[in-house]
Motif scaffolding. Structure first.
Motif, PDB file in Angstrom:
ATOM      1  N   HIS A  57       0.771  -1.148  -0.097  1.00 44.49           N
ATOM      2  CA  HIS A  57      -0.194   0.626   0.051  1.00 44.49           C
ATOM      3  C   HIS A  57       0.963   1.301   0.601  1.00 44.49           C
ATOM      4  O   HIS A  57       0.332   2.492  -0.188  1.00 44.49           O
ATOM      5  CB  HIS A  57      -1.241  -0.004   1.477  1.00 44.49           C
ATOM      6  N   GLN A  58       2.344   1.068   0.148  1.00 43.15           N
ATOM      7  CA  GLN A  58       3.135   2.436   0.547  1.00 43.15           C
ATOM      8  C   GLN A  58       3.241   3.618  -0.757  1.00 43.15           C
ATOM      9  O   GLN A  58       3.042   2.406  -2.597  1.00 43.15           O
ATOM     10  CB  GLN A  58       4.697   1.811   1.015  1.00 43.15           C
ATOM     11  N   ARG A  74       1.036   5.024  -2.165  1.00 47.92           N
ATOM     12  CA  ARG A  74      -0.254   5.611  -3.424  1.00 47.92           C
ATOM     13  C   ARG A  74      -0.695   6.802  -3.652  1.00 47.92           C
ATOM     14  O   ARG A  74      -1.500   7.263  -4.386  1.00 47.92           O
ATOM     15  CB  ARG A  74      -1.409   4.676  -3.307  1.00 47.92           C
ATOM     16  N   ASP A  75      -0.027   7.577  -2.805  1.00 51.57           N
ATOM     17  CA  ASP A  75      -1.094   8.296  -2.447  1.00 51.57           C
ATOM     18  C   ASP A  75       0.123   9.730  -3.475  1.00 51.57           C
ATOM     19  O   ASP A  75      -0.061  10.877  -3.625  1.00 51.57           O
ATOM     20  CB  ASP A  75      -1.516   8.926  -1.368  1.00 51.57           C
ATOM     21  N   ILE A 117       3.841   4.963   3.886  1.00 47.69           N
ATOM     22  CA  ILE A 117       2.222   4.082   3.535  1.00 47.69           C
ATOM     23  C   ILE A 117       2.026   4.982   4.631  1.00 47.69           C
ATOM     24  O   ILE A 117       1.972   6.072   5.712  1.00 47.69           O
ATOM     25  CB  ILE A 117       2.490   2.845   4.612  1.00 47.69           C
ATOM     26  N   ASP A 174      -3.232   6.069   1.796  1.00 47.61           N
ATOM     27  CA  ASP A 174      -2.633   5.077   0.646  1.00 47.61           C
ATOM     28  C   ASP A 174      -3.434   3.927   1.501  1.00 47.61           C
ATOM     29  O   ASP A 174      -4.142   3.483  -0.211  1.00 47.61           O
ATOM     30  CB  ASP A 174      -1.203   4.750   1.287  1.00 47.61           C
ATOM     31  N   GLY A 176       3.081   2.683  -5.994  1.00 48.74           N
ATOM     32  CA  GLY A 176       2.865   2.356  -4.974  1.00 48.74           C
ATOM     33  C   GLY A 176       3.625   0.788  -5.525  1.00 48.74           C
ATOM     34  O   GLY A 176       4.919   1.365  -5.022  1.00 48.74           O
TER      35      GLY A 176
END
Length: 249
Positions: free
Chosen positions: A40-41, A43-44, A49, A53, A73
């Motif tokens: 998930h890290q 993603r933004d 993370i 995210d 990500g």
């Protein structure tokens, strides 16, 4: 009043068996945290993370596509260089034209991605072997699908519930106040169920990502408290005389 079994009542062989089981669970939990981080890290668009995210993973992001979310990500590390990521992102932003795909994007995907993202790999990931397959991923990121959440939900419920049950069965042998024991045994199950239902809530409303994080942390903290206290009392007994003869804890 009859006495309940405690860690002081079990054999050395049982202690060795129980200890290695609990240590394996604790190590497995650490690896699960690593899997969450690397899945998930970023993603933004920021390193590390965050709750954002997590929200993007389940709710999606109208501002970016599924392909962009992946290479920003969890898949960022699979590309050879930052320049390759820029090429793909620029191609998406320019309208995902087939000519640019063949000339610039396809060679990158063939080199860095198709070892997993192809039918031959047998992995449950989107194939990236043709323009038609890749261009589908340049649409707005809608987050996790209901079928994928249902598939992961049943795996988690069966697998994690079994782990929590086995750890809890050992934790019952600890000598601590009965109210604390009952609370600690119930909390990880509550955290697990809340966490799973929060996936679906976050898919509809991204602010529920906070509930997802809190419930996951609750499950992890209560589970590892059971593991650590069980290991401690298994080898260094701590007696609570007022609870020693309690039959219903």
């Amino acid at each position: 009043m009859r006495s309940c079994q405690r860690f002081s009542d079990i054999s050395i062989s049982e202690r060795i068996l129980n200890s290695f089981f609990l240590l394996s669970i604790a190590i497995g939990y650490l690896f699960s945290l690593g899997q969450i981080y690397f899945s998930h890290q970023g993603r933004d668009g920021n390193p590390g993370i965050s709750v954002a995210d997590i929200a993007i993973a389940y709710h999606g992001s109208p501002e970016q596509t599924r392909l962009a979310a992946a290479i920003n990500g969890p898949m960022a590390g699979n590309l050879k260089s930052a320049a390759d990521k820029t090429v793909i992102l620029d191609w998406i932003e320019s309208g995902a034209q087939p000519a640019i795909y063949e000339a610039q994007v396809a060679p990158i995907l063939q080199r860095d991605c198709q070892i997993c993202h192809s039918p031959a790999s047998g992995m449950r990931v989107p194939p990236l072997t043709s323009y038609e397959q890749v261009v589908k991923l340049t649409e707005a990121d809608r987050g996790a699908s209901i079928p994928s959440l249902i598939r992961v939900s049943h795996i988690h419920l069966f697998g994690i519930a079994f782990i929590l049950y086995m750890v809890g069965k050992l934790f019952v042998l600890c000598e601590i106040p009965v109210w604390l024991k009952r609370l600690t045994i119930g909390l990880p199950f509550l955290g697990m169920l809340t966490d799973i239902f929060a996936w679906y809530l976050t898919r509809e409303t991204p602010s529920f990502a906070y509930l997802l994080v809190i419930s996951g942390a609750l499950m992890g903290l209560s589970l590892n408290f059971q593991v650590l206290l069980s290991l401690y009392q298994m080898w260094i007994p701590l007696h609570w005389p007022s609870n020693r003869t309690e039959p219903n804890d």
